[in-house]
Design a protein around this motif. Structure first.
Motif, PDB file in Angstrom:
ATOM      1  N   PHE A  83       0.838  -1.201   0.000  1.00 28.42           N
ATOM      2  CA  PHE A  83       0.000   0.000   0.000  1.00 28.42           C
ATOM      3  C   PHE A  83       0.871   1.249   0.000  1.00 28.42           C
ATOM      4  CE2 PHE A  83      -2.067   3.457   2.254  1.00 28.42           C
ATOM      5  CZ  PHE A  83      -3.330   3.516   1.668  1.00 28.42           C
ATOM      6  N   TYR A  87       0.959   4.246  -2.957  1.00 27.81           N
ATOM      7  CA  TYR A  87       0.375   5.564  -2.706  1.00 27.81           C
ATOM      8  C   TYR A  87       1.367   6.642  -2.281  1.00 27.81           C
ATOM      9  CZ  TYR A  87      -4.253   3.661  -3.378  1.00 27.81           C
ATOM     10  OH  TYR A  87      -5.371   3.090  -3.938  1.00 27.81           O
ATOM     11  N   LYS A  90       1.512   9.549  -4.520  1.00 27.92           N
ATOM     12  CA  LYS A  90       0.255  10.315  -4.582  1.00 27.92           C
ATOM     13  C   LYS A  90       0.070  11.205  -3.354  1.00 27.92           C
ATOM     14  CE  LYS A  90      -1.936   6.703  -7.343  1.00 27.92           C
ATOM     15  NZ  LYS A  90      -3.099   5.766  -7.469  1.00 27.92           N
ATOM     16  N   ASP A 160      -7.163  13.604   6.623  1.00 31.00           N
ATOM     17  CA  ASP A 160      -7.065  14.394   5.399  1.00 31.00           C
ATOM     18  C   ASP A 160      -5.963  15.440   5.521  1.00 31.00           C
ATOM     19  OD1 ASP A 160      -8.081  16.515   6.912  1.00 31.00           O
ATOM     20  OD2 ASP A 160     -10.103  16.374   6.057  1.00 31.00           O
ATOM     21  N   THR A 186      -7.955   1.128   1.216  1.00 30.21           N
ATOM     22  CA  THR A 186      -7.715   1.602  -0.149  1.00 30.21           C
ATOM     23  C   THR A 186      -8.902   2.399  -0.665  1.00 30.21           C
ATOM     24  OG1 THR A 186      -6.237  -0.247  -0.650  1.00 30.21           O
ATOM     25  CG2 THR A 186      -7.253   0.877  -2.512  1.00 30.21           C
ATOM     26  N   ASN A 187     -10.106   1.899  -0.422  1.00 28.27           N
ATOM     27  CA  ASN A 187     -11.308   2.603  -0.892  1.00 28.27           C
ATOM     28  C   ASN A 187     -11.402   3.995  -0.267  1.00 28.27           C
ATOM     29  OD1 ASN A 187     -11.983   0.332  -2.347  1.00 28.27           O
ATOM     30  ND2 ASN A 187     -13.454  -0.432  -0.853  1.00 28.27           N
ATOM     31  N   VAL A 189      -8.970   5.885   0.951  1.00 27.44           N
ATOM     32  CA  VAL A 189      -7.908   6.751   0.433  1.00 27.44           C
ATOM     33  C   VAL A 189      -8.218   7.206  -0.987  1.00 27.44           C
ATOM     34  CG1 VAL A 189      -5.494   6.739  -0.309  1.00 27.44           C
ATOM     35  CG2 VAL A 189      -6.102   5.909   1.969  1.00 27.44           C
ATOM     36  N   GLU A 190      -8.715   6.303  -1.816  1.00 28.82           N
ATOM     37  CA  GLU A 190      -9.065   6.663  -3.195  1.00 28.82           C
ATOM     38  C   GLU A 190     -10.149   7.743  -3.216  1.00 28.82           C
ATOM     39  OE1 GLU A 190      -7.885   6.067  -6.056  1.00 28.82           O
ATOM     40  OE2 GLU A 190      -6.551   4.340  -5.832  1.00 28.82           O
ATOM     41  N   GLU A 191     -11.145   7.602  -2.363  1.00 34.91           N
ATOM     42  CA  GLU A 191     -12.223   8.596  -2.323  1.00 34.91           C
ATOM     43  C   GLU A 191     -11.703   9.943  -1.849  1.00 34.91           C
ATOM     44  OE1 GLU A 191     -16.231   5.902  -1.635  1.00 34.91           O
ATOM     45  OE2 GLU A 191     -14.981   6.373   0.108  1.00 34.91           O
ATOM     46  N   LEU A 193      -8.602  11.107  -2.095  1.00 38.99           N
ATOM     47  CA  LEU A 193      -7.748  11.673  -3.140  1.00 38.99           C
ATOM     48  C   LEU A 193      -8.573  12.268  -4.271  1.00 38.99           C
ATOM     49  CD1 LEU A 193      -4.890   9.001  -3.364  1.00 38.99           C
ATOM     50  CD2 LEU A 193      -4.709  11.326  -2.442  1.00 38.99           C
ATOM     51  N   ALA A 194      -9.766  11.710  -4.469  1.00 33.30           N
ATOM     52  CA  ALA A 194     -10.663  12.212  -5.519  1.00 33.30           C
ATOM     53  C   ALA A 194     -11.537  13.374  -5.028  1.00 33.30           C
ATOM     54  CB  ALA A 194     -11.555  11.080  -6.017  1.00 33.30           C
ATOM     55  N   GLN A 196     -13.738  13.233  -2.601  1.00 33.79           N
ATOM     56  CA  GLN A 196     -15.068  12.756  -2.245  1.00 33.79           C
ATOM     57  C   GLN A 196     -15.113  12.344  -0.777  1.00 33.79           C
ATOM     58  OE1 GLN A 196     -15.642   9.471  -4.903  1.00 33.79           O
ATOM     59  NE2 GLN A 196     -15.673  10.748  -6.763  1.00 33.79           N
TER      60      GLN A 196
END
Length: 374
Positions: A83, A87, A90, A160, A186-187, A189-191, A193-194, A196
């Motif tokens: 992980f 990331y 990013k 955040d 992962t879900n 973190v992806e949200e 970063l987007a 959301q």
């Protein structure tokens, strides 16, 4: 002279006095979503000092409370490393914190590891696994764990850019390697970063409980219970030894050849007994074979009792030592102590002539009997 385990009991008792039960609440409340990340000041295994401000440039901060000894924590090590690799570019910073007081970890909680949770042993695990993230020690005061409130190891917290908590819980939905289907960390973190909101902001966790200093009495009780276990000494002849060496027990069998008149044998014996206390509830057993003469049988038994060696113990006595050496292992040149690890099928997979390195021996054992829950 004070017996070795009595010394350990005294040390544990002193620690219990120094650290009152009220000093650390068991299972403090877990930090709630929307909370600001509490600051901290902790030593890393790289001997650098870290605070929350050390990671100010990261878009997201992922703090995982984990440790050396827990089988679930070990099962997630490679996933945390992967992980971090995925990331880091990013802007996601991963930080691992060990919350455990190693003085409160019982020997029977170390059955899936070669290492306890001390700072020095954290350094070993960090190097062995090649961690690509800071590994920080909170076990001395546990003040950070009290602020964040991890329930188990591992337990993940995602903050955040303003260091507001947005996700807390498990890494994924199955500790067994390769069987996870929902990747919660992962879900989240992806949200984030987007830009959301996190769909599932909290989850339950599974793993080993945090070892609070207030539970040090559990370890004291464990050592007290060893005193009640019977210690016996039986005679053994060549033919019976050959059967023992063939094994066939379905367990890995550690056999130590020793004598009371052998200084290195005496020096290493406590470490061997402690090794047995770690792994005896797994597919493992420990046998000692004394090469003292039969007239020293009482002395040998007394020594074993002082060491709380409740494993299987034999005395070879006055039979031909060269027949014994030949029967045991062609690689054995005859020096004591001699320690071998015999696989269930009878193959010698580890041998040490002379005093053992306890950590090397335990690593050899646990790599064979397994670090994770089946």
């Amino acid at each position: 002279m004070m017996k070795p385990f009595n010394k350990m009991l005294l040390l544990l008792a002193l620690l219990a006095i120094i650290v009152p039960a009220a000093a650390h609440a068991d299972n403090p409340k877990t930090l709630s979503i929307g909370s600001k990340a509490p600051d901290f000041s902790l030593q890393g295994v790289d001997d650098k000092h870290y605070t929350l401000d050390s990671f100010k440039d990261a878009k997201l901060l992922v703090i995982v409370f984990t440790c050396n000894h827990c089988p679930t924590a070990q099962a997630y090590e490679d996933r945390i490393i992967a992980f971090t690799t995925a990331y880091a570019s990013k802007g996601v910073q991963v930080v691992a914190i060990s919350p455990n007081a190693d003085a409160a970890v019982r020997f029977d909680e170390l059955g899936y590891t070669d290492l306890n949770d001390s700072f020095e042993e954290m350094k070993i695990r960090y190097k062995d696994k090649g961690y690509n993230f800071p590994y920080l020690y909170d076990g001395e005061t546990q003040e950070v764990a009290e602020e964040y409130g991890p329930v188990v190891t591992p337990h993940a917290f995602v903050f955040d850019e303003r260091r507001i908590l947005r996700y807390v819980g498990r890494i994924d939905d199955d500790e067994h390697i390769g069987r996870a289907k929902t990747f919660d960390l992962t879900n989240a973190v992806e949200e984030l970063l987007a830009g959301q909101p996190v769909t599932t902001a909290t989850t339950r966790t599974f793993g080993c409980s945090v070892k609070w200093k207030s539970k040090i009495d559990w370890k004291i009780q464990e050592a007290e219970d060893w005193k009640k276990e019977p210690v016996a000494l039986d005679t053994v002849a060549i033919e019976e030894l050959k059967t023992i060496l063939k094994n066939g027990s379905g367990k890995y069998r550690l056999i130590n050849f020793w004598a009371t008149w052998c200084g290195p044998c005496v020096a290493e014996f406590s470490a061997l007994v402690e090794t047995d206390k770690m792994y005896r509830n797994r597919d493992f057993d420990f046998i000692t074979v004394s090469l003292d003469s039969r007239k020293s049988e009482d002395k040998v038994l007394s020594f074993l009792q002082q060491k709380y060696a409740s494993n299987k113990n034999y005395i070879f006595g006055d039979e031909n030592k060269y027949d014994l050496i030949e029967a045991v292992d062609e690689a054995w040149q005859g020096a004591l102590p001699y320690t071998i690890l015999v696989a269930p099928e009878g193959e010698i997979v580890y041998r040490q002539m002379g005093i053992i390195d306890p950590l090397a021996l335990r690593k050899e054992i646990v790599e064979r009997i397994g670090r994770y829950y089946p």
